[in-house]
Design an enzyme around this catalytic site. Structure first.
Site, PDB file in Angstrom:
ATOM      1  N   GLU A   1      55.442  47.421 150.622  1.00 41.35           N
ATOM      2  CA  GLU A   1      54.492  48.125 149.757  1.00 41.35           C
ATOM      3  C   GLU A   1      53.084  47.980 150.308  1.00 41.35           C
ATOM      4  O   GLU A   1      52.687  46.911 150.777  1.00 41.35           O
ATOM      5  CB  GLU A   1      54.541  47.568 148.333  1.00 41.35           C
TER       6      GLU A   1
ATOM      7  N   LYS B   1      64.556  53.816 129.579  1.00 43.96           N
ATOM      8  CA  LYS B   1      64.051  54.503 130.783  1.00 43.96           C
ATOM      9  C   LYS B   1      65.193  54.865 131.720  1.00 43.96           C
ATOM     10  O   LYS B   1      65.265  55.980 132.244  1.00 43.96           O
ATOM     11  CB  LYS B   1      63.037  53.608 131.518  1.00 43.96           C
TER      12      LYS B   1
ATOM     13  N   TYR C   1      55.794  42.809 148.955  1.00 42.68           N
ATOM     14  CA  TYR C   1      54.438  43.182 148.581  1.00 42.68           C
ATOM     15  C   TYR C   1      53.503  42.652 149.666  1.00 42.68           C
ATOM     16  O   TYR C   1      53.083  41.493 149.634  1.00 42.68           O
ATOM     17  CB  TYR C   1      54.091  42.618 147.208  1.00 42.68           C
TER      18      TYR C   1
END
Length: 614
Positions: A21, A182, A287
């Site tokens: 990311e 979701k 990350y």
């Protein structure tokens, strides 16, 4: 490709995969540096990357707030130029419906098939989250809107929060219920928030599965870079830190290098436990915080790099934008300036026989909207190339590039390629004899398709190349060279000046394939060609780059005058069609070059004839 399909494919193959990311930086220079870093980190083998969404920029970068345009541009660059599958973050924060629709439409145009749908953080200056007028209130609203407008085109991911396991039972169960809603609304996989307590993660995965959520879960892994950064990130996200981490790291908190070394071992141990836990999780999402070293160290600690790279399907990097995915032939002239080639040909709308550059196209030969430019700033250019005072100085710059002593030329955004090493001594000699090379490839007679230097295409195949040279040269030396070339029936050439006057000894209007591959159960693939039409289009850019280099130096300076004289040179490409003789192409250059050098012993003949040798 959709990320869910990549995960499914890796699972079937029993392969561990990873992804990175990045976030949009705050300055223009930071953006360029990040794109360079993403390209370097591509060699670490990520299956895909994702780009976060920013909702504001400081005025120094963007007074008007062009966040969506920057994120979209990064997605476009990563998909199209770098050829990396990219996932785009999309938030509800400060995003009215029309802005969401624009972002999604641009993502489709760029070939992006993956979106991470988030509610987002509270707007700047706000303690509590609130919806913008005409926007979405919850992440599920965004998920439903994407499906309503685009059906199943996008893979949609959402965030999962393992730390929710520390909430009171009723709140924990409610959060899992929201996540299930979701997923039922059309979510394809889940990225988790960072965590360091692996047992909390395991408990959360089991609770999520027990709730009937079956989509893939991708654990978010944050390398530990520095002590202060580690504490800041975990405090901000309210992440529980295992006591082992504190006890091991805190004694070295003033030694960033030691913290990173120890932190790498701790996080790697956590990753091994995740991969070995029997939860069906065989992927890790890093990350990176736009940093390279920490992620690389972590992958190395896990023995995940260096990884044997899948042989590239073509000798050049394929674009993932929809209009270019099937592109399988390219002219060789733009080989060192891929971004320029993509931008200049993206609107060429007629592709006979799969080639770009049909002169009948109304867009033929047009420069891209941004014009021709150097990649280097003036300061970087001066540091790279110095201030040449004679033609010999210029030739030496080109020679040093071929010898990998310089990382760039105006005509090459990247250092000399690994295959250039094979002929680097020949190229350096050519340049010192007055032939200023800007592109080349060695002859290759049947290298295996898995060859680390020349290989491309499916396994168990063989690849071939004709020797190719492209260079600038003055008219006198060119006349001698052409006379020699025409004695060899295996050599073909194109010569063009800045005005566009073309001459050649070829008798065919079609292209000359200079790279091809032979593979089991396939027709012969010819991905790289030389042809007159594309060469004529490239000519404008090639000469303009020389002018851009000259403008680095002050008006009236000797360096500028020397380089501007290249406008009176000729741009030439030569192919030796006997690919079994790797050195034959250089013979006429050595012969006429050495004869010319003997008659011009100072080797700065161009400067001398123009009356300004210092």
């Amino acid at each position: 490709m959709k990320i869910s399909k990549k995960i499914e494919q890796s699972t079937k193959e029993g392969k561990i995969w990873w992804s990175f990311e990045y976030f949009p930086p705050r300055t223009a220079q930071g953006l360029q540096n990040l794109l360079d870093r993403i390209e370097r980190m591509r060699a670490l083998g990520p299956e895909f990357i994702d780009i976060t969404w920013r909702v504001s920029f400081p005025s120094v970068w963007n007074a008007g707030g062009r966040t969506s345009e920057l994120t979209s541009e990064m997605v476009k660059t990563c998909q199209g130029l770098l050829g990396i599958e990219t996932c785009m973050h999309l938030t509800c924060t400060n995003m009215p419906q029309e802005k969401v629709d624009i972002a999604l439409q641009e993502a489709r145009q760029h070939g992006c098939r993956n979106v991470l749908a988030l509610r987002g953080d509270p707007p700047a200056g706000k303690d509590e989250w609130e919806a913008v007028e005409g926007g979405f209130i919850h992440g599920i609203d965004l998920v439903r809107h994407i499906h309503k407008g685009h059906g199943d085109y996008f893979d949609i991911a959402v965030a999962g929060f393992p730390q929710n396991m520390l909430l009171p039972p009723e709140e924990r169960d409610l959060e899992i219920e929201y996540l299930k809603e979701k997923v039922d609304g059309g979510v394809d996989f889940i990225f988790t928030q960072m965590f360091y307590d692996v047992n909390i993660f395991f408990d959360w995965v089991k609770a999520v599965r027990a709730a009937g959520i079956t989509v893939p879960i991708v654990p978010g892994i944050a390398p530990i870079q520095t002590w202060n950064g580690f504490l800041k990130a975990t405090t901000l996200a309210k992440i529980k830190i295992p006591q082992l981490y504190m006890d091991t790291l805190e004694p070295h908190k003033n030694n960033d290098e030691k913290v990173r070394e120890i932190g790498t071992r701790l996080v790697a141990d956590m990753c091994r436990k995740i991969l070995d836990a029997g939860l069906g999780i065989k992927g890790l999402h890093f990350y990176t915080m736009n940093l390279e070293k920490g992620t690389k160290m972590l992958l190395e600690e896990l023995n995940l790099v260096p990884r044997i790279e899948t042989i590239k399907p073509l000798p050049w990097r394929q674009s993932l934008t929809p209009s270019r995915r099937q592109e399988n032939i390219r002219p060789i002239f733009w080989a060192n300036r891929t971004k320029s080639y993509l931008s200049r040909t993206e609107d060429w709308d007629e592709f006979p026989n799969g080639r770009f550059g049909d002169s009948r196209s109304p867009a033929y030969g047009e420069l891209d909207g941004y014009g021709v430019s150097l990649k280097q700033t003036k300061e970087e250019a001066l540091k790279l190339w110095g201030e040449p005072k004679s033609f010999s100085d210029i030739a030496e710059i080109f020679a040093r590039f071929c010898e990998k002593q310089l990382r760039a030329l105006p005509w090459s955004d990247q250092p000399a390629s690994s295959e250039t090493v094979v002929i680097s001594s020949h190229l350096a000699k050519m340049n010192r004899l007055g032939f200023l090379t800007i592109n080349s490839q060695p002859a290759v007679n049947g290298a295996r398709s898995d060859d680390p230097r020349f290989g491309w295409g499916p396994s168990n195949g063989y690849v071939y190349q004709k020797a190719y040279l492209e260079f600038f040269v003055n008219g006198d030396l060119l006349d001698l060279l052409v006379a020699q070339i025409e004695l060899d029936p295996n050599m073909t050439y194109y010569v063009i000046n800045k005005q566009g006057d073309l001459r050649t000894n070829t008798h065919s209007d079609g292209p000359n394939a200079v790279t091809w591959g032979v593979f089991p159960n396939k027709e012969i693939i010819q991905p790289t060609i030389v042809e007159a039409i594309s060469f004529m289009a490239w000519k404008d850019e090639a000469f303009e780059l020389g002018c851009k280099w000259a403008y680095v130096y002050d008006a009236g300076s000797l360096s500028r005058k020397l380089i501007m004289m290249m406008n009176d040179f000729y741009l030439v490409n030569v192919v030796h069609n006997d690919f079994k003789d790797p050195n034959a192409i250089f013979v006429p250059f050595y012969k006429v070059g050495e004869e010319y050098a003997t008659s011009h012993p100072q080797q700065n003949h161009v400067a001398k004839t123009n009356g300004f040798v210092n």
